[in-house]
Motif scaffolding. Structure first.
Motif, PDB file in Angstrom:
ATOM      1  N   LYS A 252       9.115  -5.671  -2.035  1.00 27.19           N
ATOM      2  CA  LYS A 252       9.474  -5.809  -3.445  1.00 27.19           C
ATOM      3  C   LYS A 252       8.287  -6.244  -4.305  1.00 27.19           C
ATOM      4  O   LYS A 252       8.147  -5.800  -5.450  1.00 27.19           O
ATOM      5  CB  LYS A 252      10.625  -6.797  -3.595  1.00 27.19           C
ATOM      6  N   ALA A 253       7.435  -7.129  -3.759  1.00 27.22           N
ATOM      7  CA  ALA A 253       6.283  -7.584  -4.545  1.00 27.22           C
ATOM      8  C   ALA A 253       5.370  -6.418  -4.893  1.00 27.22           C
ATOM      9  O   ALA A 253       4.867  -6.316  -6.017  1.00 27.22           O
ATOM     10  CB  ALA A 253       5.514  -8.654  -3.771  1.00 27.22           C
ATOM     11  N   LEU A 254       5.162  -5.526  -3.924  1.00 20.76           N
ATOM     12  CA  LEU A 254       4.315  -4.359  -4.174  1.00 20.76           C
ATOM     13  C   LEU A 254       4.966  -3.424  -5.188  1.00 20.76           C
ATOM     14  O   LEU A 254       4.293  -2.921  -6.098  1.00 20.76           O
ATOM     15  CB  LEU A 254       4.063  -3.610  -2.866  1.00 20.76           C
ATOM     16  N   VAL A 255       6.258  -3.206  -5.048  1.00 20.65           N
ATOM     17  CA  VAL A 255       6.978  -2.342  -5.992  1.00 20.65           C
ATOM     18  C   VAL A 255       6.878  -2.891  -7.408  1.00 20.65           C
ATOM     19  O   VAL A 255       6.634  -2.151  -8.368  1.00 20.65           O
ATOM     20  CB  VAL A 255       8.452  -2.195  -5.569  1.00 20.65           C
ATOM     21  N   THR A 256       7.034  -4.204  -7.544  1.00 24.81           N
ATOM     22  CA  THR A 256       6.969  -4.834  -8.861  1.00 24.81           C
ATOM     23  C   THR A 256       5.588  -4.701  -9.475  1.00 24.81           C
ATOM     24  O   THR A 256       5.436  -4.360 -10.661  1.00 24.81           O
ATOM     25  CB  THR A 256       7.348  -6.326  -8.764  1.00 24.81           C
ATOM     26  N   LEU A 257       4.544  -4.952  -8.683  1.00 22.71           N
ATOM     27  CA  LEU A 257       3.177  -4.835  -9.184  1.00 22.71           C
ATOM     28  C   LEU A 257       2.862  -3.399  -9.608  1.00 22.71           C
ATOM     29  O   LEU A 257       2.172  -3.168 -10.598  1.00 22.71           O
ATOM     30  CB  LEU A 257       2.185  -5.280  -8.108  1.00 22.71           C
TER      31      LEU A 257
ATOM     32  N   ALA B  99      -1.836   0.853  -5.317  1.00 21.53           N
ATOM     33  CA  ALA B  99      -2.266  -0.497  -4.942  1.00 21.53           C
ATOM     34  C   ALA B  99      -3.742  -0.523  -4.558  1.00 21.53           C
ATOM     35  O   ALA B  99      -4.460  -1.471  -4.904  1.00 21.53           O
ATOM     36  CB  ALA B  99      -1.413  -1.006  -3.792  1.00 21.53           C
ATOM     37  N   ALA B 100      -4.197   0.502  -3.850  1.00 24.82           N
ATOM     38  CA  ALA B 100      -5.606   0.556  -3.463  1.00 24.82           C
ATOM     39  C   ALA B 100      -6.505   0.625  -4.690  1.00 24.82           C
ATOM     40  O   ALA B 100      -7.528  -0.063  -4.778  1.00 24.82           O
ATOM     41  CB  ALA B 100      -5.853   1.757  -2.553  1.00 24.82           C
ATOM     42  N   ALA B 101      -6.119   1.459  -5.648  1.00 23.31           N
ATOM     43  CA  ALA B 101      -6.916   1.584  -6.875  1.00 23.31           C
ATOM     44  C   ALA B 101      -6.939   0.272  -7.641  1.00 23.31           C
ATOM     45  O   ALA B 101      -7.998  -0.172  -8.118  1.00 23.31           O
ATOM     46  CB  ALA B 101      -6.349   2.708  -7.748  1.00 23.31           C
ATOM     47  N   ARG B 102      -5.783  -0.378  -7.751  1.00 23.91           N
ATOM     48  CA  ARG B 102      -5.713  -1.642  -8.488  1.00 23.91           C
ATOM     49  C   ARG B 102      -6.434  -2.763  -7.749  1.00 23.91           C
ATOM     50  O   ARG B 102      -7.095  -3.606  -8.368  1.00 23.91           O
ATOM     51  CB  ARG B 102      -4.245  -2.018  -8.727  1.00 23.91           C
ATOM     52  N   LEU B 103      -6.326  -2.792  -6.442  1.00 19.27           N
ATOM     53  CA  LEU B 103      -7.029  -3.809  -5.658  1.00 19.27           C
ATOM     54  C   LEU B 103      -8.541  -3.692  -5.847  1.00 19.27           C
ATOM     55  O   LEU B 103      -9.257  -4.691  -5.819  1.00 19.27           O
ATOM     56  CB  LEU B 103      -6.672  -3.656  -4.176  1.00 19.27           C
ATOM     57  N   CYS B 104      -8.993  -2.455  -6.060  1.00 16.23           N
ATOM     58  CA  CYS B 104     -10.424  -2.209  -6.258  1.00 16.23           C
ATOM     59  C   CYS B 104     -10.826  -2.275  -7.732  1.00 16.23           C
ATOM     60  O   CYS B 104     -11.963  -1.927  -8.079  1.00 16.23           O
ATOM     61  CB  CYS B 104     -10.803  -0.849  -5.671  1.00 16.23           C
ATOM     62  N   GLY B 105      -9.912  -2.705  -8.595  1.00 13.99           N
ATOM     63  CA  GLY B 105     -10.247  -2.922 -10.004  1.00 13.99           C
ATOM     64  C   GLY B 105     -10.489  -1.658 -10.796  1.00 13.99           C
ATOM     65  O   GLY B 105     -11.399  -1.604 -11.632  1.00 13.99           O
TER      66      GLY B 105
ATOM     67  N   GLY C 295      -5.293 -12.630  -3.669  1.00 13.34           N
ATOM     68  CA  GLY C 295      -4.692 -12.353  -4.973  1.00 13.34           C
ATOM     69  C   GLY C 295      -3.400 -11.610  -4.784  1.00 13.34           C
ATOM     70  O   GLY C 295      -3.013 -11.275  -3.654  1.00 13.34           O
ATOM     71  N   PRO C 296      -2.683 -11.308  -5.854  1.00  9.09           N
ATOM     72  CA  PRO C 296      -1.356 -10.685  -5.724  1.00  9.09           C
ATOM     73  C   PRO C 296      -1.371  -9.310  -5.077  1.00  9.09           C
ATOM     74  O   PRO C 296      -0.454  -8.978  -4.324  1.00  9.09           O
ATOM     75  CB  PRO C 296      -0.848 -10.627  -7.168  1.00  9.09           C
ATOM     76  N   TRP C 297      -2.397  -8.502  -5.354  1.00  7.50           N
ATOM     77  CA  TRP C 297      -2.431  -7.163  -4.767  1.00  7.50           C
ATOM     78  C   TRP C 297      -2.655  -7.237  -3.265  1.00  7.50           C
ATOM     79  O   TRP C 297      -1.971  -6.557  -2.485  1.00  7.50           O
ATOM     80  CB  TRP C 297      -3.510  -6.312  -5.431  1.00  7.50           C
ATOM     81  N   ARG C 298      -3.613  -8.065  -2.852  1.00  5.03           N
ATOM     82  CA  ARG C 298      -3.846  -8.207  -1.414  1.00  5.03           C
ATOM     83  C   ARG C 298      -2.619  -8.796  -0.733  1.00  5.03           C
ATOM     84  O   ARG C 298      -2.223  -8.333   0.344  1.00  5.03           O
ATOM     85  CB  ARG C 298      -5.075  -9.095  -1.167  1.00  5.03           C
ATOM     86  N   GLN C 299      -2.008  -9.806  -1.336  1.00  4.35           N
ATOM     87  CA  GLN C 299      -0.824 -10.426  -0.750  1.00  4.35           C
ATOM     88  C   GLN C 299       0.304  -9.418  -0.583  1.00  4.35           C
ATOM     89  O   GLN C 299       0.985  -9.382   0.443  1.00  4.35           O
ATOM     90  CB  GLN C 299      -0.362 -11.593  -1.626  1.00  4.35           C
TER      91      GLN C 299
END
Length: 345
Positions: free
Chosen positions: A25-30, A75-81, A327-331
């Motif tokens: 759910k955390a990933l879906v929300t992000l 998520a990969a794109a966001r984790l990498c900024g 951070g939230p994306w990695r978590q």
């Protein structure tokens, strides 16, 4: 890409770590703001003047599913900024590739259910299902080309070929009493993990990430995909049609030598070799055979052993993320790795 170098990545600061839990759910929300755009793009690009194409595609795409592969790309794109939206196109392309393979697989396997709904080929026929799958593959490549990233195109096009190779290999190895665990890992590395790793790797590439981060996300996706597929294969002997969205026992009926089956046959070869030879080797299955196979898997510990293998791959996926700051994306991605094994659907 070679995942052997993952052991060299630097760990994140210990103080910032939070224990992962089985949670998607955390990933879906992000990812939700990005996925609104991705889903709109999916809907737009599956349209056609030939009415059966969007109808058949929507039957499967709108049926739900976890959308893990496009979520991984986002998520990969966001984790990498990332500072662009190329991951929208790539995420939609990944979903189209996945949907196309499902349409083709259901025809090959004569599946009755998919995501809790009647399989598309039973409604529109096998030829239409195959051709709409081809249409979605073509749309996927259009979406990739529009990003202008030859590397992302290379990653996803190679993954598409690898997936097909894996499916053909699995078909050729069906009802094979001699299939080894190494053979099985080779099959699922191709048919499942290849798209997981391509999704996360291409997301990092789209973000312009450094090579070590691209490599880390490739390794994360690969190991996550392996864990996810092994748990899927465990659930085929434990779950129900209502939970799985497909008929439990399909793998047994199709003679797919999945890890639970390989381990159960190995553990009970001295006492139940004749049963396995009849049901798998000779393809002679009768009512009650699936239930007996389930009982043998439970008594032999095969399901627990298979899940332990899946958990080891999930831990490798988590370890690959150590290059990134907490951070939230990695978590959320760490939570997903735990979820891949602990889920029941």
């Amino acid at each position: 890409m070679d995942s052997a170098n993952i052991d060299t990545v630097r760990p994140a600061p210990e103080a910032a770590k939070t224990a992962p839990k089985a949670d998607v759910k955390a990933l879906v929300t992000l990812c939700d703001p990005d996925m609104v755009a991705v889903n709109a793009l999916i809907t737009e690009r599956m349209q056609s003047e030939v009415a059966v194409i969007p109808a058949l595609a929507a039957h499967l795409i709108a049926a739900g599913g976890k959308r893990l592969r496009p979520l991984l790309c986002v998520a990969a794109a966001r984790l990498c900024g990332t500072d662009n939206t190329h991951h929208y196109n790539l995420s939609a392309a990944v979903e189209f590739i996945h949907t196309a393979t499902l349409l083709h697989d259901d025809v090959v396997d004569s599946s009755q259910l998919r995501r809790g709904k009647v399989a598309a080929h039973l409604i529109w026929g096998a030829p239409s299902s195959v051709l709409v799958g081809d249409f979605l593959f073509a749309r996927a490549f259009e979406l990739m080309v529009e990003t202008g990233s030859l590397r992302a195109l290379d990653i996803l096009s190679k993954a598409s070929a690898i997936i097909t190779q894996g499916e053909v290999l699995q078909l050729m190895k069906a009802f094979d009493l001699n299939l080894t665990q190494a053979d099985y890992i080779e099959i699922i590395s191709s048919k499942t993990a290849a798209l997981f790793s391509a999704a996360s790797e291409s997301g990092a590439v789209a973000a312009g990430a450094s090579e070590d981060r691209i490599q880390a996300l490739y390794s994360y996706g690969l190991n996550l995909g392996l864990a996810f597929q092994i748990q899927d294969d465990v659930l085929d002997y434990q779950g129900s049609a209502a939970d799985l969205g497909k008929n439990a026992g399909d793998d047994f009926a199709e003679g797919k030598s999945t890890l639970p089956l390989i381990l159960a046959m190995r553990a009970s070869r001295d006492t139940d070799a004749a049963f396995w030879d009849r049901t798998i080797g000779k393809r002679e299955q009768a009512p009650g055979d699936f239930e007996r196979a389930q009982a043998l898997m439970a008594s032999s510990g095969a399901l627990d052993e298979a899940r332990a293998v899946a958990r080891a791959y999930a831990e490798k996926a988590r370890a690959a993320l150590s290059i990134f700051d907490a951070g939230p994306w990695r978590q959320a991605l760490e939570n997903l790795a735990v979820y891949s094994v602990d889920r029941q659907t």
